[in-house]
Design an enzyme around this catalytic site. Structure first.
Site, mmCIF file in Angstrom:
data_model
loop_
_atom_site.group_PDB
_atom_site.id
_atom_site.type_symbol
_atom_site.label_atom_id
_atom_site.label_comp_id
_atom_site.label_asym_id
_atom_site.label_seq_id
_atom_site.Cartn_x
_atom_site.Cartn_y
_atom_site.Cartn_z
ATOM 1 N N SER A 241 53.196 43.452 46.343
ATOM 2 C CA SER A 241 53.694 44.792 46.620
ATOM 3 C C SER A 241 55.083 44.717 47.246
ATOM 4 O O SER A 241 55.979 44.079 46.694
ATOM 5 C CB SER A 241 52.694 45.540 47.506
ATOM 6 N N GLU A 372 47.156 50.673 39.361
ATOM 7 C CA GLU A 372 47.683 50.289 40.666
ATOM 8 C C GLU A 372 47.426 51.341 41.750
ATOM 9 O O GLU A 372 46.923 51.042 42.829
ATOM 10 C CB GLU A 372 49.192 50.037 40.549
ATOM 11 N N HIS A 486 45.717 48.444 42.897
ATOM 12 C CA HIS A 486 46.680 47.688 43.686
ATOM 13 C C HIS A 486 45.950 46.756 44.646
ATOM 14 O O HIS A 486 44.997 47.164 45.316
ATOM 15 C CB HIS A 486 47.525 48.689 44.472
#
Length: 584
Positions: A241, A372, A486
């Site tokens: 990320s 995500e 995610h």
């Protein structure tokens, strides 16, 4: 007696010996780094593999008082340091990790690294021996034979958290999977939010201090790699990320050249989509921040003087107000001007640097998941994002586009996103899809495409689409969804001890275990030889990205599946190309 019981009995005897010898009680394993001896613990991975764990090791002097916004300085030396426990995390307002993060002790003195080493790799000077064999740290070091031994590959991993929250602790980034495969794992904290990324565009508060912390850590690793049995020439920098975006940005910095050899980017790149490098945005958020602190001076040096005297609790309160205003993030890395006495990090737009061939010699592994933004759904619902979008459609637009596009065009861009993703009134399901495409999937494809155009080192791309039988994200957040969200791919590389530590709610799963084996093998292989399948597999099973953007669809732990982008993905790429190519 079980093997693990034998290990623990031996550790207990070593502890007893340490009391007799006068060494620190917790010094079951040790390493002599440039600052002094660090005394860690022997810990055990899931398969009862013993490893040496050094936690809470300062990699620089703590940035307190006058040093609050300064570039990190070398750590002050010590004789013996107790490295048995992780240090406090950096001050923050967490709006994502929730139960995943169990470390809640915060302190500005948070510049700590955690080093996890397969036990057999630790140099002889790090093994416990009678104290009569020891010399003070300044009188001893690796012998000539140890200096020549090849070290293990090192993975330095940058934690995620939107540049605003998170830590390198083992609650989320447990090293157990990787150390059992012969990889040294180093995680760490770096300054976040206002402390790490506030920019007044001055030498006193230049912005990007969080990135400079990462650069300092990489220098520290190069200096001390051999003390832990690592090879300073086999360092891989990775991140997830915002941590991936930070790692990628660092890779362009002149000062970072030679400090690592490979990059692993999981759900994040330096191509700004969920963030912006715009100095206009940096000034905008800085003005908001200073206003919340009642700092009204137009002189940035006077503002700096006041800022270093403000209690950290008041700074974090202002930071919380801003993050709640924006929803999930606050301060970002910024495009810098060169300032006296400041190590430059981000001096040019990443897309320009890539087009000029910068970074083309770094082998690259890029990954994304299929859904995500499902991980962010609880936060989106908490702040009533759908109502916010109805009131301000520009929320659907990337901040990079907002701050680099003529105002007259922005509403048309928002309308085009609405027409593509929403059938009538925007609802959460469609927003999650647009968020996933825009902020994570599109930049992964674009980076792979831009890198392969320049040739050079290989680029490997994957889509993680495996829907596990047991899901730590769903467990931690109490949510359910279809697709892969995610952070999910990373949970098969690092052990999320906060959720998996006791295995209370998860029964054994052969499929999940096989996927964990596969993902850790991919990482182990890549940090060893710059290829995801170089050890124990046919390298032809995963070819580098070619002009057609072929990627691995990791949907099953049992086999490799190479595929071209789907028609939907190609259409998505073309759609966002039209938006990002319109920025000025």
């Amino acid at each position: 007696m079980e093997a693990c019981d034998v290990h623990r009995l031996a550790a207990a005897l070593l502890l007893l010996a340490s009391v007799v010898s006068g060494e620190p009680v917790s010094c079951q394993v040790r390493a002599r780094i440039d600052s002094g001896w660090v005394c860690g613990l022997r810990r055990w991975a899931d398969n009862n593999t013993a490893y040496a764990s050094f936690r809470g090791v300062p990699y620089a002097k703590q940035p307190l008082g006058e040093l609050r916004f300064k570039e990190l300085q070398p750590a002050e030396p010590w004789d013996y340091l107790d490295a048995s426990e992780e240090g406090p995390i950096c001050p923050q307002h967490d709006v994502f990790y929730d139960k995943m993060m169990t470390s809640h002790k915060m302190d500005e003195a948070c510049i700590y690294a955690n080093i996890h080493v397969p036990l057999e790799a630790l140099p002889e000077t790090g093994q416990r021996r009678p104290s009569r064999d020891l010399k003070p740290p300044h009188e001893t070091g690796l012998n000539d034979e140890e200096e020549q031994l090849p070290g293990l590959p090192i993975l330095v991993f940058v934690h995620g958290g939107g540049f605003a929250f998170g830590s390198g602790d083992s609650d989320v980034y447990g090293p157990e999977y990787l150390v059992s495969k012969g990889v040294i794992v180093i995680t760490f904290n770096y300054r976040l939010n206002a402390i790490g990324f506030l920019s007044l565009n001055t030498s006193s508060i230049p912005g990007n201090n969080g990135l400079r912390d990462i650069l300092t850590l990489l220098r520290w690793v190069r200096t001390n790699a051999r003390a832990f049995g690592g090879d300073p020439e086999r360092v891989t920098l990775g991140g997830q990320s915002a941590g991936a975006s930070a790692a990628h940005l660092i890779s362009f910095a002149p000062e970072a050249q030679g400090l690592f050899k490979r990059l692993i980017l999981m759900s994040g790149t330096a191509l700004p989509t969920f963030f912006t490098l715009s100095p206009v945005y940096a000034q905008h958020v800085a003005n908001m921040f200073l206003s919340h602190l009642d700092i009204n001076s137009t002189d940035p040096e006077e503002a700096h003087r006041q800022l270093i005297e403000v209690p950290i609790e008041k700074i974090m309160h202002a930071n919380r107000l801003i993050i709640d205003y924006f929803g999930a993030t606050t301060f970002f890395p910024v495009l810098e001007t060169k300032l006296p006495g400041v190590t430059p990090i981000v001096t040019e737009e990443p897309e320009i640097l890539i087009s000029e061939g910068h970074g083309r010699d770094i082998p690259l592994l890029i990954g994304f998941t299929t859904a995500e933004c499902e991980s962010f759904r609880p936060r989106f619902e908490q702040i009533d994002l759908m109502t916010r979008i109805k009131e301000n459609p520009l929320i659907m637009v990337s901040p990079e586009v907002i701050f680099n596009t003529p105002q007259s065009d922005l509403l048309d861009i928002a309308k085009s996103i609405e027409q593509r993703y929403f059938d009538g009134v925007p609802i959460m399901k469609e927003f999650v899809k647009s968020c996933s495409d825009n902020f994570y999937i599109y930049p992964a494809f674009k980076l792979a495409e831009k890198r392969q155009e320049k040739g050079g080192a290989p680029v490997f791309l994957y889509q993680f689409s495996y829907e596990g039988e047991n899901n730590v994200i769903k467990e931690a957040k109490g949510i359910n969804y279809k697709g892969v969200a995610h952070l999910e791919d990373m949970t098969y590389v690092f052990k999320m001890n906060s959720i998996l530590g006791t295995q209370v709610s998860f029964p054994p799963s052969n499929s999940d275990d096989l996927m964990q084996e596969r993902m850790t093998s991919i990482v182990r292989n890549f940090v060893s030889c710059s290829h995801p399948t170089c050890i124990g597999n046919d390298v032809s099973a995963w070819m580098p990205v070619d002009p057609y953007l072929r990627y691995q669809d990791i949907e099953n732990p049992a086999y490799f599946r190479s595929t071209d982008p789907t028609l939907e993905q190609r259409d998505m790429i073309e759609f966002f190309d039209s938006i990002y190519n319109s920025t000025t």
